[in-house]
Design a protein around this motif. Structure first.
Motif: not given
Ligand code: FAD
Lengths: 428, 622
Positions: B611, A106-107, A113-114, B603, B559, A109-111, A71, B607
């Motif tokens: 992406a 998904g969190e 990505l970020e 969330p 965000d 994954t989101r991190r 992450t 994401a």
């Protein structure tokens, strides 16, 4: 930034479960659970303890300091034994830590990505994964909210909206004909919700079991007839839901319904002094699984039950009833003797346990309810200090409601305004 | 006749228009303010009061950006009251009763004096178009002005209809004509429109009111002004009267309900629930045997009185009958009857966060036309639209207010992402970060932004920097040293004997500890002025809550920083449900933060969106 955690391996029974923790509090969390710090990248075997110092499990702990991790944050992976009870205990322990919370799907994954830790190919693959996760979560939520908890949560929602609306009315419409002091009614509402919350929080661990099944381990010396008994039980059971060979050859699991409760029977390796290293490992695992199960059936006489394995409510029956003169308290998988007695005792014990179960079924809910309860308690303390503290009380109440969002749905200002305008005649 | 081209044209001289014109001019844009009549600038069509809960916060924020509303209201204020004085500082709202005439003349004077701002009288009937782009305005007399950007702030003038009982006539406001031609042009943009209504009470002649028998409500002894620059009140101060409706009043109203425009089925627009007519109150709360009325003088030299709480659309003679049934009003004369007005508003979801139409470049909307109600809401939008119109003309990056930094940000986000279902008014409960968005710290939240943009004048810059320096001094005095429980106890402050050393700020965070009680411990504090003391106290009071909110604030800011390009196609984001894709396509969120606040967003879905945005970004760079 919150530190998040979640079960990273597929949920359900598996040999090894992986719990992933990501965020600034990941390494401190390891310290909390193991009593020892962890410096950085690397692997170690640690014992995990709960808050009262009791052993939860042994784990392989893998550290990946950020930014080189999946992450991009500090990440720790705990590989623990795959029992549902064990995993849920560790998740529960993590949720107790102040800076940690269960991740949303998904969190992670989101991190990633970020923090630019994913390449384009990985992003492509993301869609399906998230779709599946979302769908699974949606179904789960529907099941929960469609059920009895849904009704209880609706009641909470109504009370919390009313409570928040009363406070907000005294703040935003102070100039109008609204009551100045709403403490009595708001307190009564908050106490009512607190009571129900604490009831649900207590019940939630057992409820988790109702959802994912009770584990019943059959324990006995080699050749006591454990497998035969298991087969007989499986044969007479109304429904065998699945049969999975254990990931080690030493534990066989059979899933069945008993009295409407999902039960997984574990056939563990024989208890005896092992002769070689491989067998010793098997026996050790068998003991661990047996210890973690919800109930143990010992195929031996009461006196022979190893004291370190015995827990409240466990059942002991002598094996091979067909070969005994006095067959009371004995069982035989071969002839079926005593099997009915055993089944009804298991049913009785588990039904009794499940009766005290609350309605919430997930660790997430437990966390939400505990956070909400803290908020409500804080809000109430402030309310009692009078209207000067209403702005702070309102904030704690808002915090509580936000925590409960997954159960009671989103409560926004429009809901409060609806309640305010329908209760008070405003407009100067 | 042809005027020379300018940077920004603002149509309408109400509260939105005045603030927009001033903001654009402060930014250095050559600006024209078009109004039907010069005297119409700064007119208060309704209650002559500024501020209140949530609204007072907006005025302070406008002031922090060096706007005009706060200063003008301070000049015109004839009664100042800080609402919620007995509650926490975060929910206190300054409010003032204003002298209508002073307000108008002060606003006009400010406007005439503003460099780079010209007032033009006339009725705008159409826009000049440059393809899809608005490039100026056309007047009824055929003249035109070309402009880089146009801000429309015509209030209720879009198909406004006034109702008094069953009499109705077109009009934007009593005495004004509606802008029919302009409305037709706006129709051609195919904007989503809705219909709202609002009402106003009859105005009374104060000389015919029997004040002696009525309760009176004086202002605060220490008036709390709006502007961070104002030093003292200027106008003479007055008290308001209080009276109540009674059973007889309600009877008269009930008997005549069918003659009320609202109850006679003449009105279809949606009215504000927090500002119901007296008809509404009597019907919906039938068990209440009286309703409070505040009798608010409209000015020092003006005998007109605004009876707050009894707006109505009953016929004139019924208004007279029920007014006279009220204690103290037995002989009261109505100067102007109450009326209801219905008007069109533009669904503000058609606007972006700069208040510019998403599909018609060069055109900005601000004020009641966007479905809001209230002078302060209008002015705050005017500020946002004026600043952004100027920035766009100057080719500079737009300014975005955030829910995390201001009520202005809360309002703009509410309007542009959620739209309105009734006339939108500010409440403190709309601000999730209410504890940090206080009236007392509006300057610290926004003036630095104003300085960066260049819309803050020299006087304010100096005053602000000076204040910050004083605050810093006080804070460093309070944080440079730590004290033992024993030391703290020795000056009479109760503290746990836990052996922990604490800073002055930490002690100040205890409930019941005032700044003054720390002076024996830190003698240098005695040199700090009272306003700075209060400010430091307020910050300390909320410190732990604000700390807890920090995570939410930073998550929201992150965000908000993830911008979704205007042309982004939500339909091609694999993995999102069709329902969500459609919702997103319809709502067109501008940032990930806005998308996240939409119903049904998870969330996981966020994401995915992110992406896709990343991938588009990379593709572009490649
Ligand atoms: C009857 C009534 C009752 C109200 N009651 C309340 C209340 O109880 N509480 C509350 O908070 N708010 C109330 N309001 C709302 C409040 O007055 C408005 O929200 C606020 O004044 C709106 O400001 P604005 O700048 O958007 O519009 P306005 O102040 O209406 O200004 C519009 C301006 O545009 C000008 N104009 C219009 N058309 C043209 C044109 N074609 N060319 C040039 N100039 C044009 C007009 O002359 C006017 O100066 C009420 C409003 C009305 C009309």
């Amino acid at each position: 930034m919150d530190t998040i955690f979640a079960l990273a391996s597929a949920p359900g029974r598996a040999g090894v479960a992986v719990i992933r923790i990501s965020g600034p509090a990941a390494f401190p969390a390891v310290h909390e659970l193991t009593g020892a710090g962890m410096a950085g990248r690397g692997l170690s075997v640690r014992r995990l303890f709960d808050s009262s110092g009791d052993v939860l499990d042994d784990a392989v702990v893998l550290g990946f300091p950020g930014p080189g991790s999946f992450t991009g944050e500090d990440v720790v992976e705990l590989q623990i034994h795959g029992s549902v009870a064990g995993v849920s205990a560790v998740l529960g322990r993590l949720a107790e830590l102040p800076d940690l919370r269960l991740a949303e799907p998904g969190e992670f994954t989101r991190r990633a990505l970020e923090n630019n830790r994913m390449d384009l190919a990985q992003v492509e693959g993301l869609a399906d994964l998230i779709d599946a996760e979302t769908e699974a979560q949606r179904k789960q939520a529907q099941a929960v909210l469609g059920g009895a908890l849904g009704a209880v949560a609706d009641g909470w929602r109504e009370k919390l909206i009313r409570a928040a609306a009363l406070i907000e009315a005294t703040i935003d419409f102070a100039e109008e004909e609204v009551p100045v002091d709403v403490t009595p009614e708001v307190s009564a509402l908050l106490i009512a919700v607190q009571d129900e919350l604490s009831h649900e929080i207590k019940g939630v661990r057992i409820a988790e079991r109702i959802r994912s099944g009770f584990e019943v381990a059959i324990v006995g010396p080699p050749n006591a007839g454990k497998s035969t008994l298991l087969n007989t039980l499986a044969g007479r059971a109304a429904a065998i839901t699945s049969e999975i060979a254990g990931t080690t050859r030493d534990v066989i699991e059979v899933r069945m319904d008993l009295a409407g409760l999902p039960v997984t029977l574990l056939d563990t390796a024989g208890l005896r002094e092992a002769e070689d290293k491989v067998e010793a490992m098997g026996v050790a695992l068998a003991r661990e699984r047996a210890a973690a199960a919800d109930l143990r059936v010992f195929l031996m006489s009461e006196e022979e039950v190893p004291q370190d394995l015995r827990q409240n409510g466990d059942i002991a029956m002598r094996p091979k009833a067909d070969l005994l003169m006095d067959a009371s308290d004995a069982i035989s998988g071969l002839t079926g003797q005593g099997v009915d007695v055993l089944v009804s005792r298991i049913e009785e014990i588990l039904t009794h346990r499940s009766a005290s179960a609350g309605l919430a079924t997930r660790e997430r809910h437990r966390w939400a309810m505990m956070t909400a309860q803290d908020g409500l308690i804080a809000a109430q303390g402030l309310l009692e200090q009078g209207p000067e503290m209403y702005d702070l009380a309102a904030e704690d109440l808002r915090h509580a409601i936000r925590a409960l969002e997954s159960l009671v749905g989103r409560v926004d200002v429009e809901n409060l305004l609806d309640e305010i305008f329908s209760s008070f005649c405003l407009g100067k | 006749m042809k005027h020379s081209p300018v940077d920004v044209v603002v149509i309408g001289g109400g509260h939105a228009g005045a603030e927009a014109a001033h903001a654009a001019a402060r930014m250095g844009a050559r600006t024209v303010l078009v109004t039907l009549k010069r005297e119409g600038i700064g007119v208060m069509s309704c209650n002559p009061a500024i501020g209140g809960l949530g609204k007072g916060h907006l005025v302070r924020e406008i002031d922090a950006m060096d706007g005009v509303m706060g200063r003008v209201a301070d000049k015109a204020g004839i009664q100042f009251r800080l609402l919620n004085r007995r509650k926490g500082p975060a929910v206190r709202g300054p409010r003032a009763q204003a002298d209508r005439a002073i307000y108008r003349s002060a606003m006009l004077a400010e406007t005439e004096a503003r460099e780079g701002l010209e007032i033009v009288e006339g009725e705008v009937t159409d826009f000049l178009m440059d393809g899809l782009r608005v490039s100026g305005v056309l007047f009824a007399d055929g003249s035109e002005i070309r402009a880089g950007a146009v801000v429309l702030t015509t209030g209720t003038f879009l198909r406004g209809v006034i109702h008094i009982g069953d009499v109705r006539r077109p009009g934007g406001r009593m005495g004004d004509k509606p802008s029919i031609k302009l409305a037709e042009r706006i129709d051609s943009f195919n904007l989503p429109l809705g219909r709202l209504k609002t009402g106003t009470p009859p105005r009374l002649d104060g000389r015919t009111i029997n004040w002696d028998i009525l309760e009176s409500q004086p202002g605060d002894e220490e008036p709390e002004l709006f502007s961070f620059l104002s030093k003292q009140v200027e106008a003479k101060q007055i008290s308001c009267g209080i009276t109540y409706t009674n059973a007889r009043t309600h009877e008269i109203i009930r008997e005549n309900l069918s003659r009320s425009a609202m109850y006679g089925g003449h009105i279809e627009g949606v009215g504000p629930r927090y500002c119901p007519s007296i008809e509404d109150k009597v019907v919906r709360f039938a068990d209440k045997d009286q309703h409070q009325i505040f009798l608010e003088p409209e000015g020092i030299d003006d005998p007109t009185v605004y009876p707050n709480g009894i707006s109505t659309s009953l016929p004139e003679e019924v208004q007279e009958a029920y007014i006279r049934s009220i204690a103290g009003l037995e002989n009261a004369k109505i100067v102007q009857p109450g009326y209801a007005i219905e008007y069109d508003y533009v669904d503000p979801r058609a606007l972006n966060a700069q208040l510019s139409l998403r599909d018609v470049p060069g055109l900005y909307f601000a004020g009641q036309i966007n479905g809001t109600t209230g002078y302060e809401e209008a002015a705050a939008q005017g500020l946002v639209a004026g600043l952004n119109a100027a920035l766009a003309v100057q080719g500079r990056e737009a300014v975005a207010f955030s829910r995390t930094d201001s009520y202005i940000g809360v309002m703009i986000d509410d309007l542009t992402t959620r739209g309105v279902a009734e006339p939108y008014r500010m409440f403190t409960s709309r601000a999730e970060f209410r504890l940090s968005l206080r009236a007392d710290n509006a300057d610290q939240r926004l003036t630095p932004l104003g300085l960066r943009l260049g819309c803050v004048g020299e006087e304010r810059r100096v005053a602000f920097l000076d204040k910050i320096e004083r605050l810093d001094t006080a804070r460093s005095l309070l944080s440079s040293e730590t004290y033992t429980p024993k030391q703290i106890g020795s000056v009479g402050i109760k503290v746990k004997e836990d052996g922990n050393r604490r800073t002055g700020l930490e002690i100040l965070a205890f409930p019941d500890v005032a700044f003054e009680s720390l002076i024996p411990l830190v003698p240098a504090l005695s040199s700090i002025e009272p306003p700075i003391r209060r400010q430091v106290e307020n910050d300390a009071l909320y410190a732990s809550y604000i700390e807890r909110q920090k995570r939410d604030v930073s998550a929201m800011k992150r965000d908000e920083a993830q911008v979704i390009p205007h042309e982004f196609d939500f339909m091609i984001v694999d993995g999102l449900s069709n329902e969500l894709k459609q919702k997103l396509t319809h709502a067109r969120p501008e940032t990930l933060a806005q998308a996240g606040r939409m119903e049904g967003m998870t969330p996981a879905a966020l994401a995915l969106l992110m992406a896709r945005l990343r991938r588009n970004g990379q593709a572009k760079r490649a």
